[in-house]
Enzyme design. Sequence first.
Site, PDB file in Angstrom:
ATOM      1  N   GLY A   1      -1.952  30.331  11.346  1.00  0.00           N
ATOM      2  CA  GLY A   1      -1.891  31.429  12.308  1.00  0.00           C
ATOM      3  C   GLY A   1      -2.140  30.917  13.713  1.00  0.00           C
ATOM      4  O   GLY A   1      -3.258  30.504  14.026  1.00  0.00           O
TER       5      GLY A   1
ATOM      6  N   HIS B   1     -22.139  43.670  15.133  1.00  0.00           N
ATOM      7  CA  HIS B   1     -22.051  43.077  16.474  1.00  0.00           C
ATOM      8  C   HIS B   1     -21.055  43.871  17.319  1.00  0.00           C
ATOM      9  O   HIS B   1     -21.331  44.227  18.475  1.00  0.00           O
ATOM     10  CB  HIS B   1     -21.606  41.618  16.340  1.00  0.00           C
ATOM     11  CG  HIS B   1     -21.085  40.987  17.604  1.00  0.00           C
ATOM     12  ND1 HIS B   1     -19.847  41.298  18.138  1.00  0.00           N
ATOM     13  CD2 HIS B   1     -21.621  40.056  18.436  1.00  0.00           C
ATOM     14  CE1 HIS B   1     -19.651  40.596  19.249  1.00  0.00           C
ATOM     15  NE2 HIS B   1     -20.716  39.844  19.445  1.00  0.00           N
ATOM     16  N   ASN B   2     -19.887  44.174  16.752  1.00  0.00           N
ATOM     17  CA  ASN B   2     -18.876  44.913  17.499  1.00  0.00           C
ATOM     18  C   ASN B   2     -19.319  46.344  17.779  1.00  0.00           C
ATOM     19  O   ASN B   2     -18.994  46.907  18.826  1.00  0.00           O
ATOM     20  CB  ASN B   2     -17.551  44.914  16.737  1.00  0.00           C
ATOM     21  CG  ASN B   2     -16.847  43.572  16.814  1.00  0.00           C
ATOM     22  OD1 ASN B   2     -17.455  42.556  17.118  1.00  0.00           O
ATOM     23  ND2 ASN B   2     -15.568  43.567  16.528  1.00  0.00           N
TER      24      ASN B   2
ATOM     25  N   ASN C   1     -10.957  39.746  11.990  1.00  0.00           N
ATOM     26  CA  ASN C   1     -11.872  40.889  11.964  1.00  0.00           C
ATOM     27  C   ASN C   1     -11.634  41.713  10.708  1.00  0.00           C
ATOM     28  O   ASN C   1     -11.234  42.879  10.770  1.00  0.00           O
ATOM     29  CB  ASN C   1     -11.691  41.766  13.206  1.00  0.00           C
ATOM     30  CG  ASN C   1     -12.695  41.426  14.289  1.00  0.00           C
ATOM     31  OD1 ASN C   1     -13.737  40.838  14.027  1.00  0.00           O
ATOM     32  ND2 ASN C   1     -12.373  41.774  15.520  1.00  0.00           N
TER      33      ASN C   1
ATOM     34  N   VAL D   1      -4.887  35.315  10.695  1.00  0.00           N
ATOM     35  CA  VAL D   1      -3.782  36.275  10.714  1.00  0.00           C
ATOM     36  C   VAL D   1      -4.364  37.679  10.796  1.00  0.00           C
ATOM     37  O   VAL D   1      -5.577  37.873  10.682  1.00  0.00           O
ATOM     38  CB  VAL D   1      -2.877  36.127   9.470  1.00  0.00           C
ATOM     39  CG1 VAL D   1      -2.293  34.722   9.402  1.00  0.00           C
ATOM     40  CG2 VAL D   1      -3.624  36.468   8.184  1.00  0.00           C
TER      41      VAL D   1
END
Length: 475
Positions: free
Chosen positions: A10, A186-187, A103, A75
């Site tokens: 990727g 975290h996000n 993610n 990817v």
Amino acid sequence: MTKRTFGVIGLAVMGENLALNVESRGFPIAVYNRSPDKTEKFMATRAQGKDVKAAYSLEEFVQALERPRKILVMVKAGAPVDAVIEQLKPLLEEGDMIIDGGNSLYEDTERRTKYLEPTGLGFVGMGVSGGEEGALKGPSLMPGGTKSAYHELEPILVKIAAQVDDGPCVTYVGPGGAGHYVKMVHNGIEYGDMQLIAEAYDVLKNGLGLSNEKLHSVFSEWNKTDELNSFLIEITADIFGYIEPETQQHLIDLIVDSAGQKGTGRWTIMSSLELGVPIPTMYAAVNARVMSSYKEERVAASTQLPGPSTTFEGDVDAFVDKVRDALYCSKMCSYAQGMALIAKASAEYYNGEVSLPESARIWKGGCIIRAGFLDKIKKAFNDNPALPNLLLAPEFKQSILDRQAAWREVLMLANELGIPVPAFSASLDYFDSYRRASLPQNLTQAQRDYFGAHTYERTDKPRGEFFHTEWMAKD
């Protein structure tokens, strides 16, 4: 040609940058992309002169790697990751490992780990934070999954991660989907942090009348403080100082106020509901982005729903300091919520293996939420591993008590001026709810028992005993 130490599948921006990061630390790499044109362009430009082997089939790619093979998949999350795994699986041998650096939803990572480990293959779900620059120069890495695979990867990961005063920003997070879970939270914290900064900006600009030049100065000064020193405050100061060359205007004033939101914020909320952990600041941040997407409706409504005509008439500089204090208090609540969610998930899903001090430590460098006060968070949980909530740590407790009056003043002013501050409000509500011995849910329980015979406990009886009342006399 000598076999390659590491492989990357990727070659979008993050994949390219991580590949170049690995190569720059002395590890020969192989790369593969589904589209040959992308591979050719990478080899002709950014990879030129570097120790990179291009492969144009997965078979060629796998054969180029030394054993045990270490393959980073970059990817799109979801079905594309599963597709790559299925294509790789028959080509790999026992002991080889696949790393998913996207993610991905932690539940998908859990499933993939359970699927691959019985076949002798290792699977590592690794959260990567830091954006394009972090991926190239040193991100924060949150790997979880097959522990033996992590130990094989560790010499590479510690080299490519961001480096801070107490080590590289990488640690083995825990089994299964633990790495992607911590990245997800975290996000969620990142969502909260960004919304809180946006609300501070709104109060300063539209409430106090600060110019972009003054905002640049204020945020630059805030970034020098122990409380607010952070990557997000730093880049916010830069944004206010940026003049667009074409129009010679501040670019911030030309950007449409409609923000997108990806899966991680929504996933964090869903997990918090499943685990029963309140994270209202993150809820508010996600909701604010959703509300912002109603741009046309908001423009139309603004002509029909006037707000208050009040203006601020006090000492602007003094109130700027109060906004700073309100921002810090709210940020403390946001991080407290995130750490509480990780703690509950660790206990429920990951055998208690996820370390809160280590989670704070690996966020100190490379990642989007890196901030000076993460050292204090790490210390708080090191000093008291049984700490139930960050707000009860001595330093954070005192900091918030010293600033709560200013925090409340900022919310009162925002309400008087008609400026929405949902994340500030949610943070203060979290603090006020957590600090109160009694909440009005005694009435909620009475209502539930009234219409649904759901029962309730009593304050004058032992906990665990449940009662039901026939609230209306029967005919």
